[in-house]
Design an enzyme around this catalytic site. Structure first.
Site, PDB file in Angstrom:
ATOM      1  CG  ASP A  27     -35.762  26.887 -31.255  1.00 35.72           C
ATOM      2  OD1 ASP A  27     -35.197  27.038 -32.343  1.00 35.72           O
ATOM      3  OD2 ASP A  27     -35.924  25.742 -30.750  1.00 35.72           O
ATOM      4  CE  LYS A  48     -35.757  22.718 -25.035  1.00 30.36           C
ATOM      5  NZ  LYS A  48     -35.065  23.383 -26.162  1.00 30.36           N
ATOM      6  CD  GLU A  93     -36.284  26.682 -26.618  1.00 26.33           C
ATOM      7  OE1 GLU A  93     -35.858  26.233 -25.525  1.00 26.33           O
ATOM      8  OE2 GLU A  93     -35.930  26.225 -27.712  1.00 26.33           O
ATOM      9  CE  LYS A 107     -38.418  20.117 -26.882  1.00 26.95           C
ATOM     10  NZ  LYS A 107     -38.197  21.290 -27.756  1.00 26.95           N
ATOM     11  CB  SER A 155     -34.178  19.144 -24.531  1.00 26.36           C
ATOM     12  OG  SER A 155     -35.476  19.288 -25.044  1.00 26.36           O
ATOM     13  N   GLY A 174     -30.404  22.485 -29.849  1.00 21.37           N
ATOM     14  CA  GLY A 174     -30.045  21.235 -30.508  1.00 21.37           C
ATOM     15  C   GLY A 174     -31.219  20.715 -31.311  1.00 21.37           C
ATOM     16  CE  LYS A 206     -32.897  24.330 -31.720  1.00 20.27           C
ATOM     17  NZ  LYS A 206     -34.256  23.800 -31.980  1.00 20.27           N
ATOM     18  CG  ASP A 259     -38.859  24.452 -26.610  1.00 24.42           C
ATOM     19  OD1 ASP A 259     -39.688  25.212 -27.152  1.00 24.42           O
ATOM     20  OD2 ASP A 259     -37.911  23.935 -27.223  1.00 24.42           O
TER      21      ASP A 259
HETATM   22  O1  OSB Z   1     -37.210  23.030 -29.992  1.00 21.32           O
HETATM   23  O2  OSB Z   1     -35.263  22.858 -29.230  1.00 21.32           O
HETATM   24  C1  OSB Z   1     -36.197  22.362 -29.855  1.00 21.32           C
HETATM   25  C2  OSB Z   1     -35.449  18.728 -30.769  1.00 21.32           C
HETATM   26  C3  OSB Z   1     -35.971  18.683 -32.040  1.00 21.32           C
HETATM   27  C4  OSB Z   1     -36.590  19.782 -32.551  1.00 21.32           C
HETATM   28  C5  OSB Z   1     -36.674  20.964 -31.809  1.00 21.32           C
HETATM   29  C6  OSB Z   1     -36.125  21.038 -30.550  1.00 21.32           C
HETATM   30  C7  OSB Z   1     -35.530  19.887 -30.015  1.00 21.32           C
HETATM   31  C8  OSB Z   1     -34.989  19.819 -28.661  1.00 21.32           C
HETATM   32  C9  OSB Z   1     -33.930  18.772 -28.409  1.00 21.32           C
HETATM   33  O3  OSB Z   1     -35.367  20.482 -27.740  1.00 21.32           O
HETATM   34  C10 OSB Z   1     -32.621  19.350 -28.099  1.00 21.32           C
HETATM   35  C11 OSB Z   1     -31.532  18.303 -28.219  1.00 21.32           C
HETATM   36  O4  OSB Z   1     -30.966  18.137 -29.308  1.00 21.32           O
HETATM   37  O5  OSB Z   1     -31.246  17.667 -27.207  1.00 21.32           O
HETATM   38 MG    MG Z   2     -36.903  24.884 -29.007  1.00 19.92          MG
END
Ligand code: OSB
Ligand code: MG
Length: 371
Positions: A239, A162, A214, A164, A136, A291, A263, A189
């Site tokens: 999520d 992924k 997402e 952001k 991500s 994650g 999660k 996401d």
């Molecule tokens: O939205 O999935 C998410 C990290 C912190 C808070 C929310 C998210 C995330 C990530 C990181 O996308 C995923 C990772 O742990 O690598």
């Molecule tokens: Mg997410």
């Protein structure tokens, strides 16, 4: 299992590089760990709550408060048939605070697996020896930084990337990445950054062949997601919205999504995560493991859970070196050439926790009963 002693420990772990999402930037993680001692064995849990209430209402401080005042008193000194029974005890009386509950609940699963001398993955019903994983990527200062990272993680073997996104860092960015990497398995996401009126902009994402989009809208707006999913050919994945099995059932009923991000740390633990997994499996809806920038402890739990059959997309469970200079577990999680992480085969979470390192990066520690 009879819970003899519980320890809370808050550690500070600097990220190798800042992680920026639509709601804020993390430079380090401040992580609440929970240790459950019984019969000479120790189970480990990690609370995924962040320092600020940006991803969810819970924070490290609220989790610590609810654990100390309500959850730990509900389990300390008590006998439980198994982790499932402990999970049910956490559900009575205390409303919400799923991240705080998950820290104890997941530690109990690790403990039960160790008491039974089984890998946690086996105890949870996992069927895979290795889990496919992706990366991500946070919002970057410039497009060139993003392209360089996509290239680098792709070359390491990660199975999907992924990105952001947020208003102002979306259509043009995805177009560029897609042009440079036409075959790359790609997702986006938004962490709830869009307003329900921004359908037209999100509809443009259909041209990039994303595996999924997402959480475009607010966590509690299942209707807005259902309206968008009806218009979008890209699958919507939820999520933040998926806070319980019941909430997931509502989302599926409303057709708010076609994919679910699980999660365990957000859902209250492995029992709830498995319930969502099973519900989705029966409905023919694929899930994958998200994650929260976990240390090796939370990562080990996620890897074990992601070994269950209906986890059908690569997880946000990257190798330790994607996040940390030094992880808190030994061995750290390493990416294999085929873009998977091996599911540990030792008892419980299957990795040794480096207690000396934890002590070195500790900010606070509390014991129950007090020493
Ligand atoms: O939205 O999935 C998410 C990290 C912190 C808070 C929310 C998210 C995330 C990530 C990181 O996308 C995923 C990772 O742990 O690598
Ligand atoms: Mg997410």
């Amino acid at each position: 299992m009879r819970i003899d002693r519980i320890e809370l420990q808050i550690i500070r772990l600097p990220l190798r590089e800042p992680f920026r999402i639509s709601s804020g930037t993390a430079h380090r993680r401040r992580i609440l760990l929970l240790k459950l001692d019984a019969q000479g064995l120790r189970g480990y849990g990690e609370c995924v709550a962040e320092n600020e209430p940006y991803y969810s209402a819970e924070t490290v401080t609220t989790a610590r408060y609810v654990l100390e005042c309500f959850l730990i008193p509900a389990v300390i000194g008590r006998e439980f048939a198994d982790a499932g029974a402990l999970a049910r005890a956490l559900e009575t009386r205390v409303r919400g605070h799923a991240m705080a509950k998950a820290a104890v609940e997941m530690a109990a699963w690790d403990l039960e697996a160790k008491l039974r001398d089984l890998p946690l993955a086996r105890l949870l019903g996992g069927t895979r020896a290795a889990v496919p994983v992706g990366v991500s990527l946070g919002i970057q200062p410039a497009l060139a930084d993003l392209l360089e990272r996509v290239q680098r993680y792709r070359a390491q073997g990660y199975r999907r990337i992924k990105l952001k996104i947020a208003p102002g860092w979306d259509v043009e960015v995805l177009r560029c990445v897609r042009e440079r990497f036409p075959e790359l398995p790609l997702t986006a996401d938004a962490n709830a950054a869009y307003d329900a009126s921004e359908h037209a902009r999100l509809k443009q994402l259909d041209e990039f062949g994303l595996l999924m989009l997402e959480q475009p809208f607010a966590a509690d707006d299942l209707l807005a997601h259902a309206r968008l999913q009806a218009e979008l050919s890209t699958a919507v994945c939820l999520d933040e919205s998926i806070t319980s099995r019941a909430r997931c059932a509502e989302a599926l009923h409303l057709k708010s999504c076609r994919v679910v991000n699980i999660k365990p740390g957000r859902l209250g633990g492995h029992a709830a995560a498995r319930a969502v997994h099973d519900l989705c499996q029966e409905a023919g809806v694929p899930v994958w493991c998200g994650g929260m920038l976990e240390s090796g402890i939370g990562r080990a739990h996620n890897v074990a859970l992601a070994s269950l059959a209906n986890f059908r997309y690569p997880g946000d469970i990257s190798a330790s070196d994607r996040y940390w200079e030094r992880d808190v577990v030994d061995p750290p999680f390493a990416l294999r050439a085929d873009g998977t992480l091996a599911v540990p085969t030792g008892p419980g979470i299957g990795v040794r926790v480096d207690e000396d390192f934890l002590a070195a990066i500790q900010e606070e520690r509390a014991s129950f009963p007090p020493i």
